[in-house]
Design an enzyme around this catalytic site. Structure first.
Site, short mmCIF file in Angstrom:
data_model
loop_
_atom_site.label_atom_id
_atom_site.label_comp_id
_atom_site.label_asym_id
_atom_site.label_seq_id
_atom_site.Cartn_x
_atom_site.Cartn_y
_atom_site.Cartn_z
N THR A 47 38.93 13.57 63.50
CA THR A 47 38.67 14.17 62.11
C THR A 47 38.82 13.15 61.09
O THR A 47 37.90 12.85 60.16
CB THR A 47 39.57 15.37 62.04
N THR A 48 39.78 12.30 61.23
CA THR A 48 40.12 11.31 60.26
C THR A 48 38.95 10.00 60.30
O THR A 48 38.78 9.64 59.18
CB THR A 48 41.58 10.81 60.44
N TYR A 110 32.88 26.88 64.20
CA TYR A 110 31.66 27.59 63.75
C TYR A 110 31.22 28.74 64.64
O TYR A 110 31.17 29.79 64.21
CB TYR A 110 30.46 26.62 63.43
N TYR A 136 43.01 19.69 71.45
CA TYR A 136 43.34 19.53 69.92
C TYR A 136 42.92 20.92 69.15
O TYR A 136 41.93 21.36 69.13
CB TYR A 136 42.24 18.53 69.32
N ARG A 141 40.87 23.96 60.30
CA ARG A 141 39.33 23.24 60.32
C ARG A 141 38.46 24.08 61.23
O ARG A 141 37.16 24.28 60.96
CB ARG A 141 39.25 21.88 60.73
N ILE A 204 49.68 12.38 66.43
CA ILE A 204 48.41 11.68 66.09
C ILE A 204 48.55 11.86 64.85
O ILE A 204 48.15 12.88 64.28
CB ILE A 204 47.26 12.28 67.04
#
Length: 293
Positions: A47-48, A110, A136, A141, A204
């Protein structure tokens, strides 16, 4: 017996962009800096790292480059998740083919599924590769929470070896119901010490992009039994963590790196630059921490 992919601080590394795409020279510079600063693992295309904005070929090139640059000095973990199981399998197979040490596979987003659907999704990915997989779970999110019971069931699969868990309320239950050789990593920089206290293997981390040595030191102090130093380090970083997440990540951490003179470029749309008032707060925190003159 499953072995931890790493213990300590894994950096969810940013992706430096320029006008033509990924700035691989800068990425290589960051990787070398992290290794020198004691970072325990590199997580690329998470994501980062803004993986959702990367076309497939760019995503794959970032993974391949990182594996070759690190050259087995520390573990490389590749973000290869998707809300499309077939796409996640294809990316995972590619990551395996270039020699990653593990795959980070996010809860699908989604097109929400059920807990049974999550099990089928992750088990299909696990069957497609032999490389270790780190689940994860990041409900903020994905708007979908991987239940501890589902994680425990997935943990019975041979190459599903760990989870990056962002829902701290799950951690105690996970420790109670998952196999003892299943690793838990913190997905929350502000809660690294509590995760470790529950038996976690490390973090992480976003903040490791700017304070890799201190993030490693926090974990190492705990592992060495120096709880007081670990406590002090965790409390010390809390204002920075708040600043780094005052806007959607990785916007603030990239801004911080640029303020520090690291020249990593901006974020890709739909992420935009920080609001001036939030940037001022970030600058103040970085100055107080000694990262800006």
């Amino acid at each position: 017996m499953k072995q931890p992919i790493f213990t300590g601080s894994g950096v969810a590394i940013i992706t430096p962009f320029n006008e033509t795409g990924i700035d691989f020279d800068k990425l290589g510079e960051l990787i070398e800096w992290h290794i020198a600063e004691g970072t325990d693992a590199i997580i690329i295309c998470g994501t980062t790292g803004e993986a959702p904005t990367m076309p497939m070929e760019e995503h794959r090139e970032a993974i391949r480059y990182t594996v070759e640059k690190v050259a087995k000095r520390i573990p490389v973990i590749a973000g290869a998740g998707s809300n499309d199981t077939h796409h996640a399998i294809a990316t995972s197979r590619y990551a395996e083919s270039v020699g990653v040490d593990a795959i980070l596979s996010v809860v699908p987003y989604y097109n929400k599924t059920s807990q049974k659907g999550l099990y089928e999704h992750f088990s299909a990915i696990a069957k497609s590769v032999s490389t270790p997989i780190i689940l994860y779970n990041v409900p903020s999110r994905t708007v979908l929470d991987l239940a501890p019971e589902t994680t425990a069931k997935l943990a019975q699969i041979e190459n599903i070896v760990a989870i990056k868990e962002c829902n701290f309320s799950h951690v105690g239950e996970l420790m109670n119901i998952c196999p003892s050789d299943f690793s838990i990593y913190s997905g929350e920089d502000g809660l690294v010490l509590p995760y470790l206290a529950f038996g976690g293997k490390g973090v992480i981390s976003v903040m490791a992009n700017i304070i890799p040595s201190d993030t490693h030191a926090l974990c190492q102090a705990f592992f060495d039994g120096d709880i007081e130093t670990a406590r002090k380090l965790q409390l010390q970083v809390l204002p920075m963590v708040k600043a780094l997440f005052c806007e959607p990540s990785p916007v603030p951490v990239k801004k911080a790196m640029n303020l520090m003179g690291m020249n990593v470029g901006g974020c890709r749309l739909p992420l935009i630059d920080m609001e001036p008032q939030n940037e001022a707060v970030l600058q103040k925190v970085l100055t107080q921490y000694g990262l800006l003159k």
